[in-house]
Design an enzyme around this catalytic site. Structure first.
Site, short mmCIF file in Angstrom:
data_model
loop_
_atom_site.label_atom_id
_atom_site.label_comp_id
_atom_site.label_asym_id
_atom_site.label_seq_id
_atom_site.Cartn_x
_atom_site.Cartn_y
_atom_site.Cartn_z
CB ALA A 170 81.27 13.67 -13.08
CG ASP A 171 86.11 15.64 -11.07
OD1 ASP A 171 85.35 16.54 -10.83
OD2 ASP A 171 86.68 14.88 -10.17
CG LEU A 172 88.70 14.28 -16.58
CD1 LEU A 172 89.01 12.99 -17.29
CD2 LEU A 172 89.75 15.14 -16.51
#
Length: 397
Positions: A170-172
């Site tokens: 999700a961050d990436l």
């Protein structure tokens, strides 16, 4: 500016980087690796604490995220520091931040404040759940987004409970989508002359990445379930044991299924009515997989990878990370790239997965030390030596 450029592709753009931890730095890394003039802005005190969740400054994670950038310190909470930032923003092209949604407004550096002094500014924000709505004030973390975004419900073996993915997906992806939004806004600015506010969140990115699994529910009201190493819709596709390990086989479609059966010496499976169609293979996937594995355990992984690829059956080894970087194709693609370091040695990081024929990306500069370029950057933006000395004396930078 004497700082080495990673590429000429985005060299005309100046980016003020207010990001931290992972999603924001991932977005800015995309711009830095393609040559944008990226200025990482950090607080003059407790910088190490500010990056604590991303690991130590000289650790692998931080070094991989922050190459090809310059760094300065600036106290945004002090009125003088705020004034400095506004002078920088007046000349910049892009600002990227991933504070909680209310922080930038409290600091007086939100999009509305900046576009008054620079209507061309492209302002990019990444948050956990969005800039407004019932959850917008909640802190966002990758694993929370993986759970709320449905990913953990379809990851892992059936009956073993939810499972996180082994990378902060999700961050990436929020970072990558943010960078894409920035580039889209810069292209649009060439027509309108106006900047705009680019927004994304971990939750939005994670849901978008569900792709066909989300579409199964939206179109047909099918709730996807955990399938372990099996593909949820294409059978037989999954992990199969060999004499010395495991391999992936992806036999999508009837023609490839027939090639697989012939190659592993299982013509009897082609004559079995339980496997006559894709729907029947799906309904009987467990017994079919077991029958395939009875054959694959008779040879090594390398033997099967060679035989199956020759037969036109998609397959591949299952590597540990060190084995992956040692693979001939991975070495050929050059994903592991060296960055020059201060002591004559180089550090090795993950390079861009995209190539451009005329303006390639390169690892031109190591990640910056704290405040390494403060004086240089301020001078470029028109601050006099006396102004810079005064800012240092008052610990604004």
């Amino acid at each position: 500016m004497t700082f080495p450029s990673a590429s000429t592709a985005l060299s005309r753009f100046t980016v003020l980087d207010l990001t931290r931890v992972r999603s924001g730095p991932t977005a800015v890394r995309q711009l830095a690796d393609w040559g944008a003039n990226v200025i990482k802005i950090e607080a003059p005190t407790d910088v190490a604490d500010g990056e604590q969740m991303g690991g130590p400054r000289h650790g692998a994670d931080f070094q991989n995220l922050h190459r090809n950038k310059r760094a300065m310190t600036l106290d945004l909470k002090d009125p003088k520091g705020h004034a400095v930032f506004m002078r920088l923003a007046a000349k910049a092209d892009v600002v990227v931040e991933n504070f909680r949604p209310d922080v930038k407004t409290k600091l007086g550096i939100d999009y509305d404040a900046l576009r008054k002094i620079n209507p061309r500014i492209v302002y990019a924000s990444i948050s956990g759940f969005g800039q407004d709505g019932p959850y917008h004030k909640r802190p966002g973390f990758d694993q929370i987004a993986q759970g709320m975004g449905g990913l953990m419900s379809i990851t892992g073996a059936p009956g073993e409970g939810p499972m996180r993915v082994g990378i902060p997906v999700a961050d990436l992806t929020a970072g990558l989508f943010c960078a894409m939004g920035v580039l889209t806004a810069l292209l649009e600015r060439e027509q309108s002359g106006q900047g705009q506010w680019v927004q994304t969140s971990l939750l939005q990115a994670q849901i978008f990445m569900l792709d066909f699994q989300a579409a199964r529910w939206l179109m047909h009201q099918e709730v996807p379930k955990q399938a372990g190493n099996n593909h949820p819709t294409s059978i037989p596709t999954g992990v199969f044991k060999t004499s010395d390990g495991y391999i992936n086989i992806a036999a999508a479609g009837h023609a490839i299924w027939e090639r697989l059966a012939r190659t592993i010496g299982a013509m009897d499976l082609l004559e079995d009515e339980r496997y006559a169609t894709g729907a029947k293979r799906s309904a009987n996937r467990d017994v079919l997989n077991a029958a395939i594995e009875q054959r694959t355990v008779g040879r090594s992984s390398a033997e099967w990878v060679d035989l199956l690829n020759q037969a036109g059956v998609p397959c591949g080894p299952i590597y540990s990370v060190d084995q992956m970087f040692d693979d001939a194709q991975v070495r050929h693609l050059g994903l592991a790239q060296d960055v020059p370091n201060t002591d004559g040695r180089s550090i090795r990081v993950v390079g861009q997965p995209v190539t451009l024929s005329r303006t390639p990306s390169r690892m031109a500069a190591r990640p910056p030390e704290v405040s390494e370029h403060t004086h240089e950057v301020l001078a470029e933006f028109g601050f006099s030596p006396e102004e810079i000395a005064d800012l240092r004396d008052h610990k604004i930078v």
